[in-house]
Design an enzyme around this catalytic site. Structure first.
Site, PDB file in Angstrom:
ATOM      1  N   GLU A  89       1.632 -11.345   6.380  1.00 35.86           N
ATOM      2  CA  GLU A  89       0.721 -10.532   7.197  1.00 35.86           C
ATOM      3  C   GLU A  89       1.206 -10.625   8.640  1.00 35.86           C
ATOM      4  O   GLU A  89       1.115 -11.675   9.272  1.00 35.86           O
ATOM      5  CB  GLU A  89      -0.714 -11.043   7.076  1.00 35.86           C
ATOM      6  N   HIS A 108       3.024  -6.826   4.926  1.00 41.08           N
ATOM      7  CA  HIS A 108       1.707  -6.250   5.199  1.00 41.08           C
ATOM      8  C   HIS A 108       1.349  -6.406   6.674  1.00 41.08           C
ATOM      9  O   HIS A 108       1.965  -7.182   7.411  1.00 41.08           O
ATOM     10  CB  HIS A 108       0.633  -6.960   4.372  1.00 41.08           C
ATOM     11  N   HIS A 156       0.832  -1.207   0.000  1.00 46.93           N
ATOM     12  CA  HIS A 156       0.000   0.000   0.000  1.00 46.93           C
ATOM     13  C   HIS A 156       0.865   1.256   0.000  1.00 46.93           C
ATOM     14  O   HIS A 156       1.963   1.255  -0.540  1.00 46.93           O
ATOM     15  CB  HIS A 156      -0.986  -0.033   1.170  1.00 46.93           C
TER      16      HIS A 156
END
Length: 266
Positions: A147, A79, A10
């Site tokens: 993650e 992430h 992102h």
């Protein structure tokens, strides 16, 4: 030479990618990527690229195109997870993803990363999973996506905000990469400079247009240049290191790509 692409998922301006109390996911992702790059510089013959940028939200296609163009050997996307529609929720822990075809080397790397992270953080083990994520599907090298905790969990977010946790995550990932690809530590690392930073200069111009063109070319080749004005010249540099050997490695790589460079100590 081992080429590794780190991808902080992102960007600062990505809508919705934040905790209920306002921490943007990219803040965590980029910090881990920076620490990971620093740790990887302790290994021989390793070149690290970033897929992301602090200047803008880089589209996924651009990230994977860059990795494929540079022909990197491994792609690691970093992430932080989330669950629910915006409030605090109970899911917690770490999970690591590979593409649905479960490529053997990528799967082994994911398993190493997952084991290391669980051992070092103590968070719940959500396992190695498969997904059809763009960065796993469109890359032509072994790719994993990690993650590292849930932004929507009140306890996980405390860790995600912690510099100690960010370093721990980065080190666990790097140790897994080093083990998977048999990386060797630098045998005679130079001590850090006590006088400043070793910087690599790629050009100095009177005409800013020429400097801007060099900056764009460097970016296309996977470097992270910056432009500044000094002594009446527009100077283009990339890299700032405490240890000269890291600057030397960057100079060698840039010269192999056709750039004339030199090191100076600021």
């Amino acid at each position: 030479m081992m080429r590794i692409m780190l991808d902080a998922g992102h960007g600062y301006n990505s809508p919705g990618k934040r905790s209920p109390d306002g921490m943007r996911e990219y803040e965590f992702n980029r910090a881990v990527a920076n620490y990971a790059r620093s740790f990887l510089q302790n290994y021989e013959n390793v070149t690290v690229y970033f897929a992301h940028s602090d200047d803008r939200d880089v589209p996924l296609q651009e990230r994977t195109d860059k990795a494929n163009r540079l022909n990197v050997d491994a792609y690691v996307a970093i992430h932080a997870n989330a669950f629910g529609s915006g409030g605090w929720t109970s899911p917690s822990g770490i999970e690591t993803y590979v593409y649905t075809s479960r490529p053997p080397i990528a799967t082994q790397l994911a398993q190493r990363i997952q084991r290391n992270l669980i051992a070092e953080t103590g968070l719940p083990d959500r396992g190695v999973k498969t997904a059809n994520f763009h960065v796993l599907r469109e890359t032509r090298m072994d790719a994993v996506l990690v993650e590292c905790g849930f932004m929507t969990n009140r306890e996980d977010i405390k860790l995600l905000r912690s510099e100690t946790y960010r370093k721990t995550v980065a080190e666990a990932i790097v140790n897994a990469v080093a083990s998977q690809f048999s990386l060797k530590k630098n045998s005679n690392p130079n001590p850090p400079s006590t006088n400043g930073l070793y910087k690599v200069q790629a050009g100095a111009f009177q005409d800013k247009k020429n400097a801007d063109e060099l900056v764009e070319k460097l970016k296309q080749d996977g470097y992270e240049p910056y432009l500044f004005q000094e002594d009446g010249l527009y100077k283009v540099q990339t890299g700032a290191f405490e240890r000269k050997q890291n600057a030397d490695a960057l100079v060698s790589r840039m010269r192999s790509d056709g750039y004339e460079t030199f090191i100076h100590l600021d």
